[in-house]
Design a protein around this motif. Structure first.
Motif, PDB file in Angstrom:
ATOM      1  N   ALA A 158       0.843  -1.203   0.093  1.00 29.21           N
ATOM      2  CA  ALA A 158      -0.115   0.112  -0.058  1.00 29.21           C
ATOM      3  C   ALA A 158       0.875   1.310  -0.049  1.00 29.21           C
ATOM      4  O   ALA A 158       0.559   2.242  -0.665  1.00 29.21           O
ATOM      5  CB  ALA A 158      -0.964  -0.026   1.059  1.00 29.21           C
ATOM      6  N   PHE A 159       2.029   1.283   0.804  1.00 26.97           N
ATOM      7  CA  PHE A 159       2.896   2.211   0.731  1.00 26.97           C
ATOM      8  C   PHE A 159       3.545   2.489  -0.712  1.00 26.97           C
ATOM      9  O   PHE A 159       3.565   3.733  -1.101  1.00 26.97           O
ATOM     10  CB  PHE A 159       3.859   2.207   1.952  1.00 26.97           C
ATOM     11  N   VAL A 204      -3.779   8.609   5.061  1.00 27.30           N
ATOM     12  CA  VAL A 204      -4.477   8.430   6.464  1.00 27.30           C
ATOM     13  C   VAL A 204      -4.522   6.846   6.666  1.00 27.30           C
ATOM     14  O   VAL A 204      -4.316   6.159   7.671  1.00 27.30           O
ATOM     15  CB  VAL A 204      -5.681   8.988   6.627  1.00 27.30           C
ATOM     16  N   ALA A 205      -5.147   5.982   5.527  1.00 28.65           N
ATOM     17  CA  ALA A 205      -5.249   4.778   5.885  1.00 28.65           C
ATOM     18  C   ALA A 205      -4.029   3.692   6.061  1.00 28.65           C
ATOM     19  O   ALA A 205      -3.651   2.785   6.883  1.00 28.65           O
ATOM     20  CB  ALA A 205      -6.218   4.100   4.595  1.00 28.65           C
ATOM     21  N   VAL A 206      -3.064   4.367   5.039  1.00 30.68           N
ATOM     22  CA  VAL A 206      -1.885   3.809   5.119  1.00 30.68           C
ATOM     23  C   VAL A 206      -0.952   4.018   6.498  1.00 30.68           C
ATOM     24  O   VAL A 206      -0.230   3.188   7.076  1.00 30.68           O
ATOM     25  CB  VAL A 206      -0.820   3.985   3.882  1.00 30.68           C
ATOM     26  N   ASP A 207      -1.154   5.379   6.927  1.00 28.62           N
ATOM     27  CA  ASP A 207      -0.499   5.687   8.126  1.00 28.62           C
ATOM     28  C   ASP A 207      -0.977   4.695   9.201  1.00 28.62           C
ATOM     29  O   ASP A 207      -0.110   4.213  10.226  1.00 28.62           O
ATOM     30  CB  ASP A 207      -0.831   7.139   8.637  1.00 28.62           C
ATOM     31  N   ARG A 256      -7.555  -2.610   4.475  1.00 22.96           N
ATOM     32  CA  ARG A 256      -8.462  -1.332   4.295  1.00 22.96           C
ATOM     33  C   ARG A 256      -7.482  -0.249   3.475  1.00 22.96           C
ATOM     34  O   ARG A 256      -7.668   0.581   2.676  1.00 22.96           O
ATOM     35  CB  ARG A 256      -8.920  -0.832   5.751  1.00 22.96           C
ATOM     36  N   ALA A 257      -6.117  -0.479   3.892  1.00 23.17           N
ATOM     37  CA  ALA A 257      -5.298   0.527   3.221  1.00 23.17           C
ATOM     38  C   ALA A 257      -4.956   0.174   1.880  1.00 23.17           C
ATOM     39  O   ALA A 257      -4.926   1.124   1.118  1.00 23.17           O
ATOM     40  CB  ALA A 257      -3.869   0.524   4.062  1.00 23.17           C
ATOM     41  N   SER A 258      -4.851  -1.221   1.600  1.00 19.40           N
ATOM     42  CA  SER A 258      -4.703  -1.515   0.246  1.00 19.40           C
ATOM     43  C   SER A 258      -5.972  -1.155  -0.686  1.00 19.40           C
ATOM     44  O   SER A 258      -5.698  -0.637  -1.838  1.00 19.40           O
ATOM     45  CB  SER A 258      -4.346  -2.786   0.107  1.00 19.40           C
TER      46      SER A 258
END
Length: 407
Positions: free
Chosen positions: A242-243, A311-314, A330-332
């Motif tokens: 995701a990052f 924000v999700a990746v954080d 959720r981040a992905s």
């Protein structure tokens, strides 16, 4: 390639300010560099000297430890000015993240210190000839007390500017002589290591100055402590993929904003109104006003979704183990949505630049088409048709996105 003395950045606001100052300067020569394929060696050295390439180094190792959302914003700012320069450090941040997630304490100390001192990492990952891009033929095998790397890599973005190469390899040790677990390893080796050849042969239609050429490895010897097994980062709910994808989305969102800014300036200063509009200035043409409003919404939506994805990746980065899987998923998915909108925005707005600016904007000497060529080339990285697939499956079947580092 020697490292440069680097400033130390300690806060996000400082990072954004440094990025904005560099972007203002980089924008001045972006079209000319693209037209003449003038590699941005000086610009990349300035980027390293600014301290921006060390903003993800953890605090315990002397870095700013800024979150993924801040890195994405830095990349987006740079991409509004020159998406080539913005893409060059993409792999740098990704492979620093691998060190954080999967490296040993000794490796963290070594590579974080090098980056704090201005060191730059580039990837040597993709190959040709396999059934898919995921097939890796480059091998690392034990030779005495060392390991030997042989192979050929393509699309090695940033390799012409790097001190370190992060080389994706497959362990070839059926007898287990080297004492390593089976699987894929990233080898971190100096770019000037014997047996390494970096070839300036990138000839893409866009992103012309990213240094994304070929790198070959012929009996390159490395030590055990230069190898990191990537499974702990890639095949676990770490937010690693995701990052990486967040930064790609940031580049596309930056291209979209840069193209819209260029179109706005051109229409304000150069375009003539269509004779049927009945106005004296192009900026007063109601149909142009309408179209600019539509493009503004497109870019703003891409930027807002990028922010939400950040924000999700954080949240997924460094999450407690009992929550890691859900937060990483959720981040992905959030990044997948951001990638779709940024991809669409970059391609639409960079094309619409000519639609709203008129015939004069197509002059070759202006090179305004570098926005479209950069957008079209960079958005080929990871097809958004598969982002839609993962989003749809999550909704309809409750299926979590896969752990393969590209979602």
């Amino acid at each position: 390639m020697t490292a440069v003395a680097a400033d130390r950045i300690t806060a996000a606001a400082q990072a954004f300010s440094a990025a904005e100052q560099l972007a203002a300067d980089f924008a001045q020569g972006a079209a000319a560099r693209d037209r003449g394929r003038i590699l941005p060696h000086q610009e990349v050295e300035r980027l390293a000297a600014s301290g921006l390439l060390a903003i993800t180094v953890p605090a315990e190792y002397g870095g700013a430890d800024l979150p993924p959302s801040a890195v994405a914003e830095v990349v987006r700012i740079l991409a509004t000015a020159d998406p080539n320069i913005a893409q060059i450090p993409h792999s740098h941040f990704v492979y620093l993240n691998l060190v954080r997630l999967a490296g040993s304490e000794q490796q963290r100390q070594r590579y974080f210190a090098q980056v704090l001192d201005g060191g730059r990492i580039a990837n040597a990952q993709s190959e040709r000839g396999g059934a898919t891009v995921a097939d890796i033929a480059t091998t690392v095998r034990p030779v005495g007390n060392q390991f030997r790397i042989d192979g050929r890599k393509f699309y090695c973005t940033g390799s012409l500017f790097a001190n370190l190469l992060a080389v994706l390899t497959k362990l070839d040790d059926p007898q287990g002589r080297g004492g390593l677990a089976a699987g894929e390893y990233i080898a971190y080796l100096p770019a000037d290591s014997p047996g390494v050849r970096i070839i300036d042969d990138w000839n893409g239609v866009g992103q012309r100055t990213t240094g994304s050429g070929t790198v070959t490895f012929d009996e390159v010897l490395v030590e055990r402590d230069q190898l990191i097994h990537r499974s702990a980062a890639v095949h676990a709910p770490t937010g690693y993929g995701a990052f990486a994808q967040l930064l790609h989305a940031a580049i596309d969102a930056g291209i979209a904003r840069g193209a819209l800014t260029a179109a706005t300036e051109f229409v304000r200063t150069t375009s003539r109104p269509w004779f049927e509009s009945g106005v004296a200035n192009a900026v007063d043409d109601p149909l142009l006003i309408q179209r600019f409003g539509e493009l503004s919404v497109t870019v703003t939506a891409a930027e807002a979704t990028l922010t939400a994805a950040g924000v999700a990746v954080d949240a997924a980065t460094g999450a407690a183990s009992e929550h890691a899987e859900g937060l990483a998923g959720r981040a992905s998915l959030a990044v997948a949505a951001a990638k779709v909108l940024a991809d669409n925005a970059a391609n639409e707005v960079s094309s619409a630049l000519f639609e709203v600016s008129g015939t004069r904007s197509a002059a070759a000497d202006l090179n305004l088409h570098h926005f479209w060529r950069n957008a079209r080339t960079h958005t080929l990285h990871d097809p958004i048709r598969w982002k839609y697939q993962h989003l749809g499956r999550a909704l309809l079947h409750g299926t979590a996105p896969p752990l393969h580092g590209v979602i």
